[in-house]
Design an enzyme around this catalytic site. Structure first.
Site, PDB file in Angstrom:
ATOM      1  N   SER A 121      26.806 -15.669  54.737  1.00 16.05           N
ATOM      2  CA  SER A 121      25.814 -16.019  53.649  1.00 16.05           C
ATOM      3  C   SER A 121      26.318 -17.107  52.788  1.00 16.05           C
ATOM      4  O   SER A 121      27.409 -17.100  52.634  1.00 16.05           O
ATOM      5  CB  SER A 121      25.606 -14.459  52.698  1.00 16.05           C
ATOM      6  N   TYR A 134      28.905  -7.522  47.683  1.00 14.13           N
ATOM      7  CA  TYR A 134      28.171  -8.311  48.953  1.00 14.13           C
ATOM      8  C   TYR A 134      28.927  -9.671  49.186  1.00 14.13           C
ATOM      9  O   TYR A 134      29.441  -9.978  50.071  1.00 14.13           O
ATOM     10  CB  TYR A 134      26.709  -8.561  48.738  1.00 14.13           C
TER      11      TYR A 134
END
Ligand SMILES: NC(=O)c1ccc[n+]([C@@H]2O[C@H](COP(=O)([O-])OP(=O)(O)OC[C@H]3O[C@@H](n4cnc5c(N)ncnc54)[C@H](O)[C@@H]3O)[C@@H](O)[C@H]2O)c1
Length: 254
Positions: A121, A134
């Site tokens: 990501s 995350y």
């Protein structure tokens, strides 16, 4: 080519499966969400990876591309997210990828070929406040990919990491954290993105065709990463402005 894609019942995994298939590749889709077209698979389980490896060896006798795409949303402020939530994110987003690579490395070494493609990501490259867990798992995937690319280079195996910004999928359905106020912020960012999984999948295939080890597949992600590399002070100021906005959210200590 023979391509295995995890987390491919829908979202980016499904779009990647369609894109590889459209150009004539053989694709095996796996996911927790099993169906007639998708092999049941839990990336957090060694036993489940062993089943997938046997299936690949019996069906194809080898593998050309392993796409570690399965992932879950998460995050939350440091004083709100729980350690159980951290553990779950690490298990799926980081160790799920490590397990996949470890499972197929002996086969790739025997073949003296293979491509590992890990879906990280933008959060693996730039690290906004409120999503430490995350960010940490995705930065871990970036580091893991670079390491594996170096380690397996004597066998002709390459490793590629994909770092997209937000795009519209059902990812947010997997966000079951204690920091509900922050979760709502992320849900809005995912749902309001002008990009969908097909856009990211097309950019991934283009990046792979170019042999890129780091694929930053959309303009927003490229702009954010460029800012961090070219003007660190401006990047830090932007991140702190974003962090200041979180102080208004309910839930954390003031
Ligand atoms: N959507 C975004 O904004 C965005 C941005 C950057 C990166 N990503 C990454 O892209 C990847 C794909 O996400 P998506 O947006 O398509 O979401 P998605 O929820 O549509 O797809 C993820 C898939 O992974 C599967 N999955 C979850 N846990 C699993 C497990 N333990 N074992 C096997 N499968 C499992 C889910 O069932 C789901 O089908 C993820 O790694 C995500 O972190 C997404």
């Amino acid at each position: 080519m023979r391509v295995l894609i995890t987390g491919a019942a829908g979202g980016l995994g499904g779009a990647l499966a369609a894109a590889f298939s459209d150009r004539g590749d053989d694709v095996l889709r796996t996911d927790l969400r099993e169906s007639s077209e998708v092999l049941g698979h839990d990336v957090t389980s060694d036993e489940s990876w062993a089943v997938v490896r046997s299936h690949v060896e019996e069906t194809w006798g080898g593998l050309d591309v392993l796409v570690n795409n399965a992932g879950i949303a998460g995050g939350g402020r440091m004083d709100v997210a729980t350690m159980d939530e951290w553990q779950r994110l690490v298990d799926v987003n980081l160790l799920g990828v490590a397990r996949g690579i470890a499972t197929f490395t002996p086969l790739f070494k025997r073949q003296r070929s293979g491509q590992v493609v890990n879906i990280a990501s933008l959060a693996g490259l730039v690290h906004p406040a409120g999503m430490a867990s995350y960010n940490a798992t995705k930065a871990g995937v970036v580091a893991l990919t670079e390491t594996v690319g170096h380690e397996l280079s004597p066998w002709g195996v390459t490793a590629h990491v994909v770092c997209p910004s937000y795009f519209k999928t059902g990812l947010i359905d997997s966000m079951a954290g204690s920091d509900e106020a922050f979760g709502a912020v992320i849900a809005h960012l995912v749902q309001s993105s002008p990009l969908g999984p097909d856009d990211i999948a097309a950019a991934v295939l283009e990046g792979l065709d170019q042999g890129l080890e780091l694929i930053v597949p959309d303009d927003a992600a490229r702009a954010a990463y460029d800012l961090k590399r070219s003007d660190r002070a401006a990047y830090d100021a932007q991140m702190r402005r974003q962090a200041a906005k979180l102080t208004d959210l309910p839930g954390g200590a003031s």
